[in-house]
Design a protein around this motif. Sequence first.
Motif, PDB file in Angstrom:
ATOM      1  N   TYR A  45       4.662  77.356  30.071  1.00  0.00           N
ATOM      2  CA  TYR A  45       4.237  76.430  31.112  1.00  0.00           C
ATOM      3  C   TYR A  45       4.563  75.016  30.649  1.00  0.00           C
ATOM      4  O   TYR A  45       5.115  74.827  29.567  1.00  0.00           O
ATOM      5  N   HIS A  46       4.233  74.039  31.443  1.00  0.00           N
ATOM      6  CA  HIS A  46       4.546  72.653  31.094  1.00  0.00           C
ATOM      7  C   HIS A  46       3.281  71.815  31.155  1.00  0.00           C
ATOM      8  O   HIS A  46       2.274  72.243  31.712  1.00  0.00           O
ATOM      9  N   LYS A  47       3.356  70.617  30.592  1.00  0.00           N
ATOM     10  CA  LYS A  47       2.185  69.752  30.599  1.00  0.00           C
ATOM     11  C   LYS A  47       1.942  69.168  31.990  1.00  0.00           C
ATOM     12  O   LYS A  47       2.868  69.105  32.817  1.00  0.00           O
ATOM     13  N   VAL A  48       0.741  68.743  32.243  1.00  0.00           N
ATOM     14  CA  VAL A  48       0.357  68.175  33.537  1.00  0.00           C
ATOM     15  C   VAL A  48       1.186  66.928  33.813  1.00  0.00           C
ATOM     16  O   VAL A  48       1.348  66.066  32.954  1.00  0.00           O
ATOM     17  N   GLY A  49       1.756  66.843  35.009  1.00  0.00           N
ATOM     18  CA  GLY A  49       2.569  65.695  35.385  1.00  0.00           C
ATOM     19  C   GLY A  49       4.039  65.837  35.047  1.00  0.00           C
ATOM     20  O   GLY A  49       4.834  64.972  35.381  1.00  0.00           O
ATOM     21  N   PHE A  50       4.414  66.927  34.369  1.00  0.00           N
ATOM     22  CA  PHE A  50       5.816  67.136  34.008  1.00  0.00           C
ATOM     23  C   PHE A  50       6.614  67.488  35.250  1.00  0.00           C
ATOM     24  O   PHE A  50       6.195  68.323  36.047  1.00  0.00           O
ATOM     25  N   GLU A  51       7.753  66.821  35.446  1.00  0.00           N
ATOM     26  CA  GLU A  51       8.562  67.032  36.642  1.00  0.00           C
ATOM     27  C   GLU A  51       9.964  67.520  36.297  1.00  0.00           C
ATOM     28  O   GLU A  51      10.958  67.090  36.898  1.00  0.00           O
ATOM     29  N   GLY A  53      11.810  66.979  33.660  1.00  0.00           N
ATOM     30  CA  GLY A  53      12.681  66.017  32.994  1.00  0.00           C
ATOM     31  C   GLY A  53      12.883  64.758  33.807  1.00  0.00           C
ATOM     32  O   GLY A  53      13.272  63.723  33.273  1.00  0.00           O
ATOM     33  N   GLN A  54      12.641  64.849  35.125  1.00  0.00           N
ATOM     34  CA  GLN A  54      12.683  63.642  35.972  1.00  0.00           C
ATOM     35  C   GLN A  54      11.563  62.713  35.527  1.00  0.00           C
ATOM     36  O   GLN A  54      10.519  63.179  35.076  1.00  0.00           O
TER      37      GLN A  54
END
Length: 143
Positions: A45-51, A53-54
Amino acid sequence: MELNGIKPAAGAKHAKRRVGRGIGSGLGKTAGRGHKGQKSRSGGYHKVGFEGGQMPLQRRLPKRGFKSALLKFNAEVTLGDLEKLAAAEVDVLSLKQAGLIAEIAKVVKVINTGTLTKAIKLTGIGATAGAKSAIEAAGGSLV
């Protein structure tokens, strides 16, 4: 009502989703995760707010404003509050005991809201120009 007759409200309880328990359950095989990709993997999964790489929204927007940490030590009292207070001499301690200001307050200022008819002597309390004239017109004073 009996203890053995107590039930939760209708719709309050629902069965836990049991994933990976066969094709007939509707949540077998991929267990509702879809096919491939980061979100299908365990621990992926990814961290909160991660888009992806954008540049994330919270970094695209400018920083703005400032709120002083010292503001919590300031308090305001209206002329109407002083009118209700049954005391001829008022200081910060008496306002705290009356519950008009917070215990943490250090700097107190009287603002010109409401009316004041009785003479009150204020000690160690500031006032706006309008409030000061209203207090002095009622026969009070600021020390």
